[in-house]
Design an enzyme around this catalytic site. Sequence first.
Site, PDB file in Angstrom:
ATOM      1  N   HIS B 277       1.182  -1.052   0.179  1.00 50.70           N
ATOM      2  CA  HIS B 277      -0.008   0.233   0.265  1.00 50.70           C
ATOM      3  C   HIS B 277       1.160   0.844  -0.122  1.00 50.70           C
ATOM      4  O   HIS B 277       0.660   2.575  -0.942  1.00 50.70           O
ATOM      5  CB  HIS B 277      -0.772  -0.007   1.405  1.00 50.70           C
ATOM      6  CG  HIS B 277      -1.214   1.268   1.673  1.00 50.70           C
ATOM      7  ND1 HIS B 277      -3.344   1.581   0.775  1.00 50.70           N
ATOM      8  CD2 HIS B 277      -1.452   2.558   1.668  1.00 50.70           C
ATOM      9  CE1 HIS B 277      -3.928   2.314   0.945  1.00 50.70           C
ATOM     10  NE2 HIS B 277      -2.997   2.846   1.723  1.00 50.70           N
ATOM     11  N   GLU B 278       1.951   1.126   0.973  1.00 52.71           N
ATOM     12  CA  GLU B 278       2.674   2.634   0.701  1.00 52.71           C
ATOM     13  C   GLU B 278       3.404   2.408  -0.308  1.00 52.71           C
ATOM     14  O   GLU B 278       3.962   3.235  -0.727  1.00 52.71           O
ATOM     15  CB  GLU B 278       3.683   2.588   2.324  1.00 52.71           C
ATOM     16  CG  GLU B 278       2.405   2.887   3.820  1.00 52.71           C
ATOM     17  CD  GLU B 278       1.850   3.711   4.017  1.00 52.71           C
ATOM     18  OE1 GLU B 278       1.836   4.599   3.163  1.00 52.71           O
ATOM     19  OE2 GLU B 278      -0.167   3.247   4.385  1.00 52.71           O
ATOM     20  N   HIS B 281       1.198   4.170  -2.938  1.00 58.71           N
ATOM     21  CA  HIS B 281       1.740   6.325  -2.471  1.00 58.71           C
ATOM     22  C   HIS B 281       2.969   6.459  -2.882  1.00 58.71           C
ATOM     23  O   HIS B 281       3.420   7.132  -3.667  1.00 58.71           O
ATOM     24  CB  HIS B 281       1.544   6.199  -1.175  1.00 58.71           C
ATOM     25  CG  HIS B 281       0.166   6.028  -0.438  1.00 58.71           C
ATOM     26  ND1 HIS B 281      -0.893   7.195  -0.719  1.00 58.71           N
ATOM     27  CD2 HIS B 281      -0.784   5.682   0.253  1.00 58.71           C
ATOM     28  CE1 HIS B 281      -2.430   7.000  -0.460  1.00 58.71           C
ATOM     29  NE2 HIS B 281      -1.766   6.141   0.296  1.00 58.71           N
ATOM     30  N   GLU B 307      -5.040   7.543  -2.600  1.00 61.65           N
ATOM     31  CA  GLU B 307      -5.278   6.434  -2.093  1.00 61.65           C
ATOM     32  C   GLU B 307      -5.309   5.070  -3.249  1.00 61.65           C
ATOM     33  O   GLU B 307      -5.364   4.540  -3.012  1.00 61.65           O
ATOM     34  CB  GLU B 307      -7.036   6.391  -1.389  1.00 61.65           C
ATOM     35  CG  GLU B 307      -6.617   5.285  -0.146  1.00 61.65           C
ATOM     36  CD  GLU B 307      -6.075   6.054   0.849  1.00 61.65           C
ATOM     37  OE1 GLU B 307      -5.191   6.127   0.614  1.00 61.65           O
ATOM     38  OE2 GLU B 307      -6.282   4.598   1.411  1.00 61.65           O
TER      39      GLU B 307
END
Lengths: 512, 512
Positions: B277-278, B281, B307
């Site tokens: 997830h990170e 980003h 997101e």
Amino acid sequence: MKSYFDELQLYLDKGMAFHSALNLYEWDMETQAPKMCQENTSKVIGILSDGYFRYYINVEVEKIIKKLENKKYYEKMNCMEQGIIKELKKMQNQLGNIPLEEYKKFSELCATASNVWARSKEKNEYALFAPTLEMMIEYKKKFMKYRGIKGKNVYSNLLYDYEPGFGEEELDLFFEKIKTEIIPLVKTIIEKHSVLNQKYEQNQSKTNKIPREFQYEIEKQRKFCRYLASYIGFDSNKGVISESAHPFTTSLHNHDVRITNHFNEKYPESAIFSVIHETGHALYEMNIKDEYSQTLLGEGTSMGMHESQSRFWENMIGKKEAFWKPLYPKLQETFPAAFNHISLNEFIKEINQVHAGFIRTEADELTYSLHILIRYEIEKEIFHNEKISMEQLEKMWNEKYQEYLGILPKNASEGILQDIHWACGDFGYFPSYAIGSAIAAQIYVHIKNVMPVEEYLESGNLLPIREYLKEHIHQYGKLKTTKELLMEMMGEEFNPNYYIDYLKEKYSELYL
Amino acid sequence: MKSYFDELQLYLDKGMAFHSALNLYEWDMETQAPKMCQENTSKVIGILSDGYFRYYINVEVEKIIKKLENKKYYEKMNCMEQGIIKELKKMQNQLGNIPLEEYKKFSELCATASNVWARSKEKNEYALFAPTLEMMIEYKKKFMKYRGIKGKNVYSNLLYDYEPGFGEEELDLFFEKIKTEIIPLVKTIIEKHSVLNQKYEQNQSKTNKIPREFQYEIEKQRKFCRYLASYIGFDSNKGVISESAHPFTTSLHNHDVRITNHFNEKYPESAIFSVIHETGHALYEMNIKDEYSQTLLGEGTSMGMHESQSRFWENMIGKKEAFWKPLYPKLQETFPAAFNHISLNEFIKEINQVHAGFIRTEADELTYSLHILIRYEIEKEIFHNEKISMEQLEKMWNEKYQEYLGILPKNASEGILQDIHWACGDFGYFPSYAIGSAIAAQIYVHIKNVMPVEEYLESGNLLPIREYLKEHIHQYGKLKTTKELLMEMMGEEFNPNYYIDYLKEKYSELYL
């Protein structure tokens, strides 16, 4: 009613915030920032440095200071406020008359100089760095002119910037003693033991006992060094320990003091004495009174006094048998194969070995000041002699190493290029390392007179020593000068004889 | 000749430096700063935040902008400069009319509110936090009045701050679809599999295969997650990976992007999907064009688009069998005792399990948007209803969890107190999480049409996917809006049907 000092406070707070942010950036760059961040991050650091400068040095602040210096206001300020004004004036005096444009150019030169130096050192070509060094020197001389300082006084004033009260006059006396008393001792030891030119990293025969054939696992060193830091008094609730290429200490304020270490798989002593050294610096910053922290008084009073604290713990305390008595079993436990067959006494002898080497940062306690002596004499020449050439500097460097330490650098990297300081414009900085060692010795002799140091060390009770330093030195930050602190603590001025006697006694006992 | 934009640049550069320093402080506080630094460091952060605000919002900047808006100057600016002016005006519009004193008080409230929230959550007493929450809401309403926004428009404008172009009208349509299409699906799955109220952390029976009785060594998880980040495309020369209580991403500029992770000895999936997830980003921030970095355009265009990037990698890619095909052997190698007896197909089923839980951050892909739906409906009520009481909010919260997810929070900590957002004044922020998921699904369907995604994943070749996102989204930073980017990339507007269909198809296949 708002006082003039309240008006000043607005500028001071902002300057403080910038200073703190700059320290955080420095920490970050040395410990974790990614390789490619440099160009963009430099832009940010440039803007913050510029802002920092402008908050302390500007027409408004000057006006307020003028008002506050009026007797009727001055006397109403408390000693902390007066101390802050003194520091502010010192900054203004150092930087206030330099035209902004010129200072900017100098900052730009500084930003590139360390890269030029690094490249030059890597390629072993002094000629690459020499023109930058020459410009650096020119700037320094010019900046002193802006401050109205000329001729013979220039170097003393550069020295004062790092160490108020320690100019050429005092240092000439100090280094003369080093020359007459320490050089002969080093020569005798070297002749007797022929430990000539043994470079720490390369020479496997330097130590006789600590084995070099196996790897001292970094994770185990790390754990032991953390234990050591906290054993001495590093408070992890108010500090951080990390890693960088060269160990250093920085402080964001008294509740956030940070040190780094560096590990070598073959030489665990390297990290061990680094962490003791940096913890000495850290204790100073952690123990500054809350009210001084985040003000212009919120750091150690001088470079020399700071170095005295790190060296006190590293050498006077950290290389003593009594200190290691409760600790050595833990080191043996950490690396049993290496240390189980070495007695505590043998270990102490090993960590106190003398060798004549080229590299200042790897020097032992006895030869250390000779490295500083050489740099001091060269810096004097730089600022006394208007027309000195960069070639002459290298020649002087080599001749002096030959004369004082009996060794001739093979190349510029282990010669004139070894230290980064001149590439940063830090002339007059080196002597504070030697002054720090001398102060450490003087404090050590004093503390031995006021408390049973040996006993405390043997029982692992370091608190009384730490508290004594906190009470007499640390808590004051920059409120008191080095000279004032020494006088108030010991009833005696700085006296280099303690250092000379300490070295002579310790090393005669070990070697002769 | 200096243009007006050059004049502006001086302010922009300073604001940028402050912004960067603030991000570095945030990073530092979350990852390594010592426990006791808080009080002193807050002072520094306060000064920097204030300075940041003042550089962007002041009379001089307003004047320059007015001049630049004159057609004859405006047309001479390039699109980057025009974009910067647009962002600056947005900031001024959001903050410019708020009296400085009031904004300061609000900032002070924010600084204490998260502590009050944390204490309240810890003690499980909503009443402790409720008065602070009420003040927060009052401030938000008042600030909207200063912006000249009243009544029914207030909430839409709060939404626009995080997600331009996505106000109540758009979101009502979106959440209506969630209600009519996803809630029934969740209910069917839950009825069929009775996976009611299974909290990630506590319920041992949630997964059937991955063993929970042994410890997944943190150091091994760390290594695997680092590998995973770099496998997806995290460039360690331009970024840092560290650890914190809650994983997050921050960016100092496009060459220094930082992510954190958090490890749980029993649930290796937690760190695995956090790092994916990170990294999603981080790729966005790392791929922003050099010329936009360190300007007001130098970050992702909206919360929702950001997101979408993290969730695209975490869910659409990271939970696919094709993605894990080349990776799963490495995970088995890392923890052979745990994974050797689980087939890839079983592993994929496990990481895609559905459970109705209370905690948004632990929700699976299917139920996630229901958590957001609940918050959206409550926030709407807060801003539509002048006189709503804090007790009503809690009541609504519990009723809606009962209605949509079929579970009733046992207490306030797993109910209305679970998220920190409202304590930070972030109203209107939650919906961007759901929009992000929907955009991610739309992009996923699109990308599958333009390249053989499955094939790339199976062969471990992620470059084409990464490059496509860079080319069509990342590089632009804030220069283009979410809506513009979607239209230019796909020739189609935002369309939540892709998300609904994606969820229905995926979970029907897995569960029904």
